[in-house]
Design a protein around this motif. Structure first.
Motif, PDB file in Angstrom:
ATOM      1  N   SER A   1       0.758  -1.039   0.089  1.00 22.37           N
ATOM      2  CA  SER A   1      -0.174  -0.121   0.101  1.00 22.37           C
ATOM      3  C   SER A   1       0.852   1.175  -0.009  1.00 22.37           C
ATOM      4  O   SER A   1       2.059   0.973   0.300  1.00 22.37           O
ATOM      5  CB  SER A   1      -0.963  -0.117   1.197  1.00 22.37           C
ATOM      6  OG  SER A   1      -1.589  -1.177   1.285  1.00 22.37           O
ATOM      7  N   HIS A   2       0.053   2.471  -0.372  1.00 29.42           N
ATOM      8  CA  HIS A   2       0.970   3.560  -0.403  1.00 29.42           C
ATOM      9  C   HIS A   2       0.600   4.765   0.554  1.00 29.42           C
ATOM     10  O   HIS A   2      -0.724   4.711   0.890  1.00 29.42           O
ATOM     11  CB  HIS A   2       1.064   4.187  -1.840  1.00 29.42           C
ATOM     12  CG  HIS A   2       1.271   3.107  -2.727  1.00 29.42           C
ATOM     13  ND1 HIS A   2       2.367   2.569  -3.003  1.00 29.42           N
ATOM     14  CD2 HIS A   2       0.585   2.428  -3.625  1.00 29.42           C
ATOM     15  CE1 HIS A   2       2.419   1.692  -3.983  1.00 29.42           C
ATOM     16  NE2 HIS A   2       1.099   1.600  -4.373  1.00 29.42           N
ATOM     17  N   GLY A   3       1.314   5.570   1.050  1.00 32.52           N
ATOM     18  CA  GLY A   3       0.874   6.490   2.085  1.00 32.52           C
ATOM     19  C   GLY A   3       1.956   7.547   2.284  1.00 32.52           C
ATOM     20  O   GLY A   3       3.115   7.634   1.914  1.00 32.52           O
ATOM     21  N   GLU A   4       1.401   8.323   3.273  1.00 36.08           N
ATOM     22  CA  GLU A   4       2.550   9.467   3.764  1.00 36.08           C
ATOM     23  C   GLU A   4       2.432   9.475   5.345  1.00 36.08           C
ATOM     24  O   GLU A   4       1.421   9.661   5.803  1.00 36.08           O
ATOM     25  CB  GLU A   4       1.904  10.825   3.221  1.00 36.08           C
ATOM     26  CG  GLU A   4       2.647  11.979   3.735  1.00 36.08           C
ATOM     27  CD  GLU A   4       2.236  13.448   3.138  1.00 36.08           C
ATOM     28  OE1 GLU A   4       2.271  14.427   3.783  1.00 36.08           O
ATOM     29  OE2 GLU A   4       1.509  13.512   2.188  1.00 36.08           O
TER      30      GLU A   4
ATOM     31  N   GLU B   1      13.475   4.927  10.149  1.00 37.15           N
ATOM     32  CA  GLU B   1      13.841   4.770   8.766  1.00 37.15           C
ATOM     33  C   GLU B   1      13.022   6.000   8.079  1.00 37.15           C
ATOM     34  O   GLU B   1      13.320   6.454   6.601  1.00 37.15           O
ATOM     35  CB  GLU B   1      13.400   3.542   7.931  1.00 37.15           C
ATOM     36  CG  GLU B   1      14.130   2.303   8.665  1.00 37.15           C
ATOM     37  CD  GLU B   1      13.883   1.173   7.881  1.00 37.15           C
ATOM     38  OE1 GLU B   1      12.989   1.056   6.965  1.00 37.15           O
ATOM     39  OE2 GLU B   1      14.612   0.074   8.495  1.00 37.15           O
ATOM     40  N   VAL B   2      12.043   6.637   8.823  1.00 37.42           N
ATOM     41  CA  VAL B   2      11.229   7.557   8.100  1.00 37.42           C
ATOM     42  C   VAL B   2      10.791   8.716   9.196  1.00 37.42           C
ATOM     43  O   VAL B   2      11.129   8.696  10.465  1.00 37.42           O
ATOM     44  CB  VAL B   2       9.570   6.948   7.880  1.00 37.42           C
ATOM     45  CG1 VAL B   2       9.665   5.685   6.749  1.00 37.42           C
ATOM     46  CG2 VAL B   2       8.973   6.283   9.080  1.00 37.42           C
TER      47      VAL B   2
ATOM     48  N   LYS C   1       6.987   9.714   1.855  1.00 35.89           N
ATOM     49  CA  LYS C   1       6.148   9.046   1.124  1.00 35.89           C
ATOM     50  C   LYS C   1       6.457   7.516   1.192  1.00 35.89           C
ATOM     51  O   LYS C   1       7.830   7.414   1.166  1.00 35.89           O
ATOM     52  CB  LYS C   1       6.076   9.377  -0.581  1.00 35.89           C
ATOM     53  CG  LYS C   1       5.522  10.716  -0.695  1.00 35.89           C
ATOM     54  CD  LYS C   1       4.256  10.927  -0.449  1.00 35.89           C
ATOM     55  CE  LYS C   1       3.847  12.766  -0.952  1.00 35.89           C
ATOM     56  NZ  LYS C   1       2.571  12.999  -0.512  1.00 35.89           N
ATOM     57  N   ILE C   2       5.671   6.622   1.564  1.00 35.08           N
ATOM     58  CA  ILE C   2       6.116   5.217   1.935  1.00 35.08           C
ATOM     59  C   ILE C   2       5.274   4.239   1.089  1.00 35.08           C
ATOM     60  O   ILE C   2       4.129   4.559   0.586  1.00 35.08           O
ATOM     61  CB  ILE C   2       5.952   5.038   3.393  1.00 35.08           C
ATOM     62  CG1 ILE C   2       4.816   5.185   3.877  1.00 35.08           C
ATOM     63  CG2 ILE C   2       7.201   6.020   3.987  1.00 35.08           C
ATOM     64  CD1 ILE C   2       4.564   4.648   5.444  1.00 35.08           C
TER      65      ILE C   2
ATOM     66  N   LEU D   1       8.255  -1.917   5.364  1.00 41.82           N
ATOM     67  CA  LEU D   1       8.209  -0.549   5.143  1.00 41.82           C
ATOM     68  C   LEU D   1       9.268  -0.048   3.946  1.00 41.82           C
ATOM     69  O   LEU D   1      10.356  -0.586   4.483  1.00 41.82           O
ATOM     70  CB  LEU D   1       8.142   0.177   6.404  1.00 41.82           C
ATOM     71  CG  LEU D   1       8.290   1.659   6.354  1.00 41.82           C
ATOM     72  CD1 LEU D   1       6.779   2.249   6.017  1.00 41.82           C
ATOM     73  CD2 LEU D   1       8.689   2.147   8.026  1.00 41.82           C
ATOM     74  N   GLN D   2       9.046   0.851   3.230  1.00 38.16           N
ATOM     75  CA  GLN D   2      10.197   1.337   2.461  1.00 38.16           C
ATOM     76  C   GLN D   2       9.866   2.685   1.778  1.00 38.16           C
ATOM     77  O   GLN D   2       8.529   3.053   1.659  1.00 38.16           O
ATOM     78  CB  GLN D   2      10.622   0.458   1.082  1.00 38.16           C
ATOM     79  CG  GLN D   2       9.453   0.291   0.292  1.00 38.16           C
ATOM     80  CD  GLN D   2       9.791  -1.015  -0.742  1.00 38.16           C
ATOM     81  OE1 GLN D   2      10.591  -1.960  -0.483  1.00 38.16           O
ATOM     82  NE2 GLN D   2       9.222  -0.677  -2.055  1.00 38.16           N
ATOM     83  N   LYS D   3      10.864   3.551   2.064  1.00 42.00           N
ATOM     84  CA  LYS D   3      10.525   4.827   1.433  1.00 42.00           C
ATOM     85  C   LYS D   3      10.570   4.850   0.021  1.00 42.00           C
ATOM     86  O   LYS D   3      10.964   4.077  -0.782  1.00 42.00           O
ATOM     87  CB  LYS D   3      11.703   5.846   1.743  1.00 42.00           C
ATOM     88  CG  LYS D   3      11.666   6.326   3.360  1.00 42.00           C
ATOM     89  CD  LYS D   3      12.934   6.889   3.924  1.00 42.00           C
ATOM     90  CE  LYS D   3      12.788   8.498   3.382  1.00 42.00           C
ATOM     91  NZ  LYS D   3      13.875   9.139   3.878  1.00 42.00           N
ATOM     92  N   GLN D   4       9.646   5.710  -0.748  1.00 43.15           N
ATOM     93  CA  GLN D   4       9.406   5.940  -2.145  1.00 43.15           C
ATOM     94  C   GLN D   4      10.527   6.418  -2.741  1.00 43.15           C
ATOM     95  O   GLN D   4      11.215   7.459  -2.026  1.00 43.15           O
ATOM     96  CB  GLN D   4       8.179   6.548  -2.443  1.00 43.15           C
ATOM     97  CG  GLN D   4       6.869   5.735  -2.098  1.00 43.15           C
ATOM     98  CD  GLN D   4       5.712   6.501  -2.730  1.00 43.15           C
ATOM     99  OE1 GLN D   4       5.498   7.529  -3.074  1.00 43.15           O
ATOM    100  NE2 GLN D   4       4.348   5.631  -2.505  1.00 43.15           N
TER     101      GLN D   4
END
Length: 116
Positions: free
Chosen positions: A47-50, A90-91, A96-97, A113-116
């Motif tokens: 999924s994508h998010g902020e 990490e964030v 944006k992740i 979890l990973q940063k975009q």
């Protein structure tokens, strides 16, 4: 009557035999393509998010998320637990992740979890 019973019995025996033959040994099947399918499924379930808030003390992230398809959730802002507290370092707010969230015992937890 005896002929009818004999025909029914013969049909049953043939059906069971054919089923047993079809279910035979699958040891020679090539399963090498399964790992690429799993990778594609894992990517599809991201999924994508902020990031809106990082709460290191509680081990939680507040994320403005798009739809979380693997959980059947619509887009929303929500507080998530994290599986590994190291993810929190990490964030930062505004990042944006991409993430994978899973639900167990009515608790939604970010497992990847990973940063975009």
């Amino acid at each position: 009557m005896k002929k009818a019973l004999a025909l029914i019995l013969t049909g049953c025996v043939l059906t069971v035999s054919a089923t047993a033959y079809a279910a035979g040994d699958m040891g020679n099947m090539d399963m090498s393509g399964s790992s690429s399918k799993q990778g594609a499924q894992a990517q599809a379930s991201m999924s994508h998010g902020e990031v809106r808030k990082v709460d290191a003390a509680a081990g939680k992230l507040t994320i403005k998320a798009g739809p979380i398809e693997n959980l059947g959730m619509d887009a929303m802002t929500m507080v998530f637990n994290v599986k590994d507290p190291a993810m929190l370092s990490e964030v930062k707010v505004g990042d944006k992740i991409d993430f994978v969230a899973e639900e167990a015992n009515d608790v939604v937890t970010i497992t990847k979890l990973q940063k975009q």
